[in-house]
Design an enzyme around this catalytic site. Sequence first.
Site, PDB file in Angstrom:
ATOM      1  N   PRO A   1       0.451  -1.091   0.175  1.00  0.00           N
ATOM      2  CA  PRO A   1       0.155  -0.115  -0.015  1.00  0.00           C
ATOM      3  C   PRO A   1       1.110   1.544   0.078  1.00  0.00           C
ATOM      4  O   PRO A   1       0.245   2.302  -0.828  1.00  0.00           O
ATOM      5  CB  PRO A   1      -0.779  -0.336   0.593  1.00  0.00           C
ATOM      6  CG  PRO A   1      -0.766  -1.926   1.323  1.00  0.00           C
ATOM      7  CD  PRO A   1       0.174  -2.573   0.647  1.00  0.00           C
TER       8      PRO A   1
ATOM      9  N   THR B   1      -0.854 -10.144  -9.783  1.00  0.00           N
ATOM     10  CA  THR B   1      -0.617 -10.715 -10.325  1.00  0.00           C
ATOM     11  C   THR B   1      -0.915 -12.762 -10.260  1.00  0.00           C
ATOM     12  O   THR B   1       0.027 -12.786  -9.307  1.00  0.00           O
ATOM     13  CB  THR B   1       0.234 -10.423 -11.765  1.00  0.00           C
ATOM     14  OG1 THR B   1      -0.243  -8.534 -11.740  1.00  0.00           O
ATOM     15  CG2 THR B   1      -0.068 -11.079 -12.791  1.00  0.00           C
TER      16      THR B   1
ATOM     17  N   HIS C   1     -13.633   2.559 -35.525  1.00  0.00           N
ATOM     18  CA  HIS C   1     -14.768   1.644 -35.664  1.00  0.00           C
ATOM     19  C   HIS C   1     -16.312   2.730 -35.193  1.00  0.00           C
ATOM     20  O   HIS C   1     -17.182   1.699 -34.833  1.00  0.00           O
ATOM     21  CB  HIS C   1     -15.167   0.503 -34.053  1.00  0.00           C
ATOM     22  CG  HIS C   1     -14.338  -0.714 -34.524  1.00  0.00           C
ATOM     23  ND1 HIS C   1     -13.660   0.048 -35.138  1.00  0.00           N
ATOM     24  CD2 HIS C   1     -14.688  -1.406 -35.392  1.00  0.00           C
ATOM     25  CE1 HIS C   1     -12.322  -1.830 -35.168  1.00  0.00           C
ATOM     26  NE2 HIS C   1     -13.658  -2.643 -35.384  1.00  0.00           N
ATOM     27  N   GLY C   2     -15.989   3.837 -34.386  1.00  0.00           N
ATOM     28  CA  GLY C   2     -17.226   4.729 -34.800  1.00  0.00           C
ATOM     29  C   GLY C   2     -18.610   4.586 -33.014  1.00  0.00           C
ATOM     30  O   GLY C   2     -17.481   3.723 -32.258  1.00  0.00           O
TER      31      GLY C   2
ATOM     32  N   GLU D   1       4.792  -3.073 -13.595  1.00  0.00           N
ATOM     33  CA  GLU D   1       6.134  -3.154 -14.139  1.00  0.00           C
ATOM     34  C   GLU D   1       7.372  -1.908 -13.668  1.00  0.00           C
ATOM     35  O   GLU D   1       7.978  -1.999 -14.217  1.00  0.00           O
ATOM     36  CB  GLU D   1       6.384  -4.250 -14.926  1.00  0.00           C
ATOM     37  CG  GLU D   1       5.711  -5.408 -14.459  1.00  0.00           C
ATOM     38  CD  GLU D   1       6.357  -7.146 -15.376  1.00  0.00           C
ATOM     39  OE1 GLU D   1       7.326  -7.210 -15.543  1.00  0.00           O
ATOM     40  OE2 GLU D   1       5.441  -8.178 -15.381  1.00  0.00           O
TER      41      GLU D   1
ATOM     42  N   THR E   1       6.039   2.493 -14.219  1.00  0.00           N
ATOM     43  CA  THR E   1       5.129   3.391 -15.244  1.00  0.00           C
ATOM     44  C   THR E   1       5.631   4.017 -15.588  1.00  0.00           C
ATOM     45  O   THR E   1       7.841   3.855 -14.956  1.00  0.00           O
ATOM     46  CB  THR E   1       4.462   4.165 -14.111  1.00  0.00           C
ATOM     47  OG1 THR E   1       5.439   5.530 -13.673  1.00  0.00           O
ATOM     48  CG2 THR E   1       3.359   3.667 -12.901  1.00  0.00           C
TER      49      THR E   1
HETATM   50  C1  FAD Z   1      -3.225  -4.797 -12.667  1.00  0.00           C
HETATM   51  C2  FAD Z   1      -1.842  -4.452 -12.330  1.00  0.00           C
HETATM   52  C3  FAD Z   1      -1.227  -5.777 -11.986  1.00  0.00           C
HETATM   53  C4  FAD Z   1      -0.299  -5.635 -11.196  1.00  0.00           C
HETATM   54  N1  FAD Z   1       0.512  -6.681 -10.799  1.00  0.00           N
HETATM   55  C5  FAD Z   1       1.525  -6.807  -9.880  1.00  0.00           C
HETATM   56  C6  FAD Z   1       2.244  -7.891  -9.425  1.00  0.00           C
HETATM   57  O1  FAD Z   1       1.907  -9.373  -9.681  1.00  0.00           O
HETATM   58  N2  FAD Z   1       3.610  -7.814  -8.068  1.00  0.00           N
HETATM   59  C7  FAD Z   1       3.673  -6.567  -8.150  1.00  0.00           C
HETATM   60  O2  FAD Z   1       4.520  -6.516  -7.332  1.00  0.00           O
HETATM   61  N3  FAD Z   1       2.969  -5.253  -8.451  1.00  0.00           N
HETATM   62  C8  FAD Z   1       2.052  -5.388  -9.554  1.00  0.00           C
HETATM   63  N4  FAD Z   1       1.039  -4.283  -9.503  1.00  0.00           N
HETATM   64  C9  FAD Z   1       2.363  -2.993  -8.907  1.00  0.00           C
HETATM   65  C10 FAD Z   1       2.352  -2.122 -10.139  1.00  0.00           C
HETATM   66  O3  FAD Z   1       3.901  -2.379 -10.268  1.00  0.00           O
HETATM   67  C11 FAD Z   1       2.051  -0.446  -9.268  1.00  0.00           C
HETATM   68  O4  FAD Z   1       1.067  -0.308 -10.018  1.00  0.00           O
HETATM   69  C12 FAD Z   1       2.999   0.341 -10.138  1.00  0.00           C
HETATM   70  O5  FAD Z   1       4.653   0.062 -10.134  1.00  0.00           O
HETATM   71  C13 FAD Z   1       2.978   1.915  -9.832  1.00  0.00           C
HETATM   72  O6  FAD Z   1       2.755   1.591  -8.421  1.00  0.00           O
HETATM   73  P1  FAD Z   1       1.245   2.724  -7.712  1.00  0.00           P
HETATM   74  O7  FAD Z   1       0.448   1.913  -8.340  1.00  0.00           O
HETATM   75  O8  FAD Z   1       1.324   2.524  -6.100  1.00  0.00           O
HETATM   76  O9  FAD Z   1       1.006   3.944  -8.261  1.00  0.00           O
HETATM   77  P2  FAD Z   1       2.459   5.327  -7.247  1.00  0.00           P
HETATM   78  O10 FAD Z   1       4.164   4.872  -7.228  1.00  0.00           O
HETATM   79  O11 FAD Z   1       1.954   5.955  -6.094  1.00  0.00           O
HETATM   80  O12 FAD Z   1       2.505   6.432  -8.746  1.00  0.00           O
HETATM   81  C14 FAD Z   1       1.515   7.042  -8.588  1.00  0.00           C
HETATM   82  C15 FAD Z   1       1.242   7.554  -9.763  1.00  0.00           C
HETATM   83  O13 FAD Z   1       2.740   9.088  -9.940  1.00  0.00           O
HETATM   84  C16 FAD Z   1       3.694   8.936 -10.124  1.00  0.00           C
HETATM   85  N5  FAD Z   1       5.374   8.789  -9.873  1.00  0.00           N
HETATM   86  C17 FAD Z   1       5.465   8.191  -8.486  1.00  0.00           C
HETATM   87  N6  FAD Z   1       6.831   8.876  -8.660  1.00  0.00           N
HETATM   88  C18 FAD Z   1       7.058   9.972  -9.987  1.00  0.00           C
HETATM   89  C19 FAD Z   1       8.354  10.556  -9.524  1.00  0.00           C
HETATM   90  N7  FAD Z   1       9.337  10.920  -9.142  1.00  0.00           N
HETATM   91  N8  FAD Z   1       8.142  11.267 -10.104  1.00  0.00           N
HETATM   92  C20 FAD Z   1       7.075  11.351 -11.321  1.00  0.00           C
HETATM   93  N9  FAD Z   1       6.055  10.857 -11.394  1.00  0.00           N
HETATM   94  C21 FAD Z   1       6.268   9.843 -10.079  1.00  0.00           C
HETATM   95  C22 FAD Z   1       3.677   7.366 -11.273  1.00  0.00           C
HETATM   96  O14 FAD Z   1       4.398   7.169 -12.317  1.00  0.00           O
HETATM   97  C23 FAD Z   1       2.004   7.265 -11.454  1.00  0.00           C
HETATM   98  O15 FAD Z   1       1.590   8.142 -12.419  1.00  0.00           O
HETATM   99  C24 FAD Z   1       0.582  -4.270 -10.348  1.00  0.00           C
HETATM  100  C25 FAD Z   1      -0.218  -3.328 -10.763  1.00  0.00           C
HETATM  101  C26 FAD Z   1      -1.597  -3.377 -11.710  1.00  0.00           C
HETATM  102  C27 FAD Z   1      -2.160  -1.962 -11.551  1.00  0.00           C
END
Ligand code: FAD
Length: 380
Positions: free
Chosen positions: A127, A157, A337-338, A362, A364
């Site tokens: 979290p 996942t 596809h409209g 993996e 962002t």
């Molecule tokens: C469908 C799904 C499957 C997943 N599977 C796995 C898995 O198998 N195992 C696992 O461990 N995790 C998994 N994840 C987690 C995933 O890797 C994270 O959601 C991702 O790394 C982003 O972390 P966050 O969601 O906490 O976003 P945050 O880190 O809170 O980021 C929120 C936003 O802020 C931006 N941001 C953060 N820091 C900065 C910075 N320094 N500069 C600029 N922008 C920034 C981010 O790019 C993003 O746009 C999964 C997520 C999803 C949605």
Amino acid sequence: MNFELSENQKMFRDMVRDFAKQEIAPIAHQMDEEGTMPDELITKMAANGFFGLSFPEQYGGLGVDTITYGLVIEELAKVSAGVCVMLTVHNSVGSYPLAMYGSEEAKEKYLPRMASGEIAAFCITEPGAGSDAANLTATATQDGDEYVLNGSKIFVTNGSRASFYVVMARTPGTTGHKDIHAFIIERGTSGLSVAKKEDKMGLRASDTVSIDLEDVRIPANNLLGNEGDGFKIAMSALDGGRIGIAFQSLGIGYACLAESVKYSKVREQFGKPLAKQPVIGGMIADMGCELDSARLLALQAAWLKDEGKPFTKQAAMAKVMASEAAGRAADRAVQIHGGYGYCKEFAVERYYRDVRVTRIYEGTSEIQRMVISRQVMNEY
Ligand SMILES: Cc1cc2nc3c(=O)[nH]c(=O)nc-3n(C[C@H](O)[C@H](O)[C@H](O)COP(=O)(O)OP(=O)(O)OC[C@H]3O[C@@H](n4cnc5c(N)ncnc54)[C@H](O)[C@@H]3O)c2cc1C
């Protein structure tokens, strides 16, 4: 320089393409609607070797090269990005840490089971630790010849059907990345439980859950690498994983392109097919240009990995370019596809939802750009 795939790579790609058409495409819509993936499909994929793609033959894997692996992922993503992510997580971040850093005993014990279809999951996100993964707080305390793990992982996942979990946890009371350790935990170990299942926008065939760890006791032998290697192991697994996500994105993007071409040839407005309208032709041309150039980067990253050369920059570049090109391709596909593109009857509606997460998981796009900028700044 040679841009041709080898005969083996083509043969493997064609085999997977046929399998995907016959076994996955007919149920892709239903899996998305119901948010499930049938056990029978997993059994069939296991029988074809899909669960041991990249780990060594001595442990029951196929030991394919990274380019072949990418082609497999791309073909699967063309029909179901949900099935694809289940397999790419299993074959990369789920099993790579064990294959690369596990003790011989752990490899012999677990890898053949993984190859036979027992699924692996990867748990680093918490979290309070997403992009800043080194901020994780799950703990691992050594107690004799065991470790005791506590904490919560989210967005896992494969979490609800996995047999194995690669888990990152730290020595209590520490901060930063140096005291993070990597472990493999078997399903059924007391104290490990599956908590909340996410109700996702896309990839609905794939399960994404939270995992709770409460006094989970595991043998010290389940430590991967040495104490303190956990963050390095996670980052190197993610480097390779990003190549898979690039090919997954490309698969979705090319599926959007194929559907757009097909539809624009039959849909007539203003007395002629959409395909003959220059603005639509331009959209199709842009999809082709962007996907093909991202694909070259993905193939280069895979090639570098196979050659044993550094590939962190190219893997990050491939993920950014492929996920963003595929996102634009899905957007254009819906536009072409409209109104029908907005309805579930047409596959582009699903691709549009599925592709969105490729810019998030993996690492962002923003995090990839941080990785790339660091490397590029050092080069010039
Ligand atoms: C469908 C799904 C499957 C997943 N599977 C796995 C898995 O198998 N195992 C696992 O461990 N995790 C998994 N994840 C987690 C995933 O890797 C994270 O959601 C991702 O790394 C982003 O972390 P966050 O969601 O906490 O976003 P945050 O880190 O809170 O980021 C929120 C936003 O802020 C931006 N941001 C953060 N820091 C900065 C910075 N320094 N500069 C600029 N922008 C920034 C981010 O790019 C993003 O746009 C999964 C997520 C999803 C949605």
